[in-house]
Write an enzyme that holds these catalytic residues in place. Sequence first.
Site, PDB file in Angstrom:
ATOM      1  N   LYS A   1       0.806  -1.217   0.000  1.00 34.30           N
ATOM      2  CA  LYS A   1       0.000   0.000   0.000  1.00 34.30           C
ATOM      3  C   LYS A   1       0.844   1.274   0.000  1.00 34.30           C
ATOM      4  CE  LYS A   1      -4.117  -2.215   1.654  1.00 34.30           C
ATOM      5  NZ  LYS A   1      -3.582  -3.598   1.744  1.00 34.30           N
TER       6      LYS A   1
HETATM    7  C1  LIG Z   1      -4.232  -4.570   1.185  1.00 40.81           C
HETATM    8  C2  LIG Z   1      -3.474  -5.815   1.042  1.00 40.81           C
HETATM    9  C3  LIG Z   1      -3.869  -6.797   0.133  1.00 40.81           C
HETATM   10  C4  LIG Z   1      -5.140  -6.664  -0.692  1.00 40.81           C
HETATM   11  O1  LIG Z   1      -5.053  -5.627  -1.619  1.00 40.81           O
HETATM   12  P1  LIG Z   1      -6.372  -5.078  -2.311  1.00 40.81           P
HETATM   13  O2  LIG Z   1      -5.946  -3.929  -3.134  1.00 40.81           O
HETATM   14  O3  LIG Z   1      -7.283  -4.686  -1.202  1.00 40.81           O
HETATM   15  O4  LIG Z   1      -6.918  -6.203  -3.121  1.00 40.81           O
HETATM   16  C5  LIG Z   1      -3.100  -7.921   0.030  1.00 40.81           C
HETATM   17  N1  LIG Z   1      -1.991  -8.104   0.770  1.00 40.81           N
HETATM   18  C6  LIG Z   1      -1.579  -7.182   1.657  1.00 40.81           C
HETATM   19  C7  LIG Z   1      -0.373  -7.443   2.467  1.00 40.81           C
HETATM   20  C8  LIG Z   1      -2.297  -5.998   1.810  1.00 40.81           C
HETATM   21  O5  LIG Z   1      -1.877  -5.087   2.683  1.00 40.81           O
END
Ligand SMILES: *Cc1c(COP(=O)(O)O)cnc(C)c1O
Length: 496
Positions: free
Chosen positions: A112
Amino acid sequence: MDKMYRSTRNKELVLSAKEAILKGIADDGGLFVYDELDQISLPLKDMMDMTYEQMAEVVLTLLLPDFKEEEIKQCVKAAYEKQFDDEHITPLYSYQDTHILELFHGPTCAFKDIGLRMLPQLMSTALKGHDEEKIMILTATSGDTGKAALAGFCDVERIGITVFYPKEGVSSIQQLQMTTQEGKNTCVCALEGNFDDAQSSVKKVLHDASFAQELKQSKISFSSANSINIGRLIPQIVYYIYAYKELVRQGKIKLMEEVNFCVPTGNFGNVLAGYYAKLMGLPIHKLIVASNANHVLYDFLTSGVYDRNRPFHKTISPSMDILISSNLERLLYYKSGKNAAYIQMLMERLETRGSYRVEDELLKDIQNDFVGGYCDDEQCAREIKAFYEQSGYVMDPHTATGYKVMREYARQDKEHVCILLSTASPYKFAPSVYQALFKTCNMDEFACMEELERKSGAAIPQALRELKEKAVRHHDVIEKDAMREYVKNKTKEILL
Ligand SMILES: *Cc1c(COP(=O)(O)O)cnc(C)c1O
């Protein structure tokens, strides 16, 4: 010309990219989309010699036409320069024919950071020229968003941020990452309930018209940092192109050869960025959507029925413990021929009945681009161990979920090279990883991290190592009904 973002639920509403970024979500509850996305074509050949940052400039320029060239350059620089512990931002690791794109080299060790380093830059650029206006960011998090948003927005002028996380739904490292957050404009609060409770309560506050009116008198508006904001989604397109470039550069594929990407998925933001890359001309055969025991997306992709009425499972991949994948709405919009009335109807069904079914033709069309799979905790742990024993590489549980689903799909598609997106450092989920590799972890999380480092030889990221020394600054816990009042007080405290 600049007004090119529409709501998925209303054709009439049109905004510029800056306006869409500041707003986050449309007043009608829809998400902002760019209708002509499939008419853009990436200058792929030229991009094969570019750095990550240069690619980011190209993508942002194409999708954010009301940002000046100089503004985009500055945003990219501020977002990524010296913020990642790898000069390539998202390095590609390969072991034999397993390719893993590591998206966790940013300040909070999860993917993120890619979007959330950029969003605050874009937002504060968009705020220029609106001199007295201020923004309160409200965000619900299943763990990783919260910290990445707090870090990205920390001490950004005229913007405050309040993060809600489900009290029992995040790891203790994730919780500590958030509750130790510094900055005079940051607020962190635990909420009784699970992630979906947190997300729907935040949405309610964001849509509360009378509340918005009240704050408007002080020139304050709400916005969101969830993956529904285009300012977060668009930067994620870049690493798909970067991974592709790396494989071309290494001679593993030829330019224009199609590849698959396997993406551990929760809110459908990450994998949607891959679909955007495909619409813009990146040669992608299939996007493989990997879920954990909460496999609402797998069921949808195989049956055409999206049904959130089901038990909620807490898993060792908590960032994917999600029953409402918000960004799916954008895919449905494009796949329905940009039919806002149809999307409005589906989303209303989701709201009132908790489920909807899409037309067969639409489902078929989605299946041309997407396949789904899932993996439970036990299998996930086995995958972590098996790959480690084979390669010495330690993957986190979200990544391992994808690894399992990717291998399963590869049995029926031996033709395409596949890239697995790795979404978190294994040290963010050290006890689960340690247990998968060795034995039950009876230590606290930090001791467990150190043991994992000692035994596996993979280094703990600096940002996690220092966490132990930091003071906890945020202690609040509330019930979801108390959110409105809480937000009101915090907004005053931070922005007035
Ligand atoms: C947020 C997250 C996901 C999922 O991502 P999306 O964009 O919500 O599909 C997967 N793995 C980790 C470690 C995350 O922080």
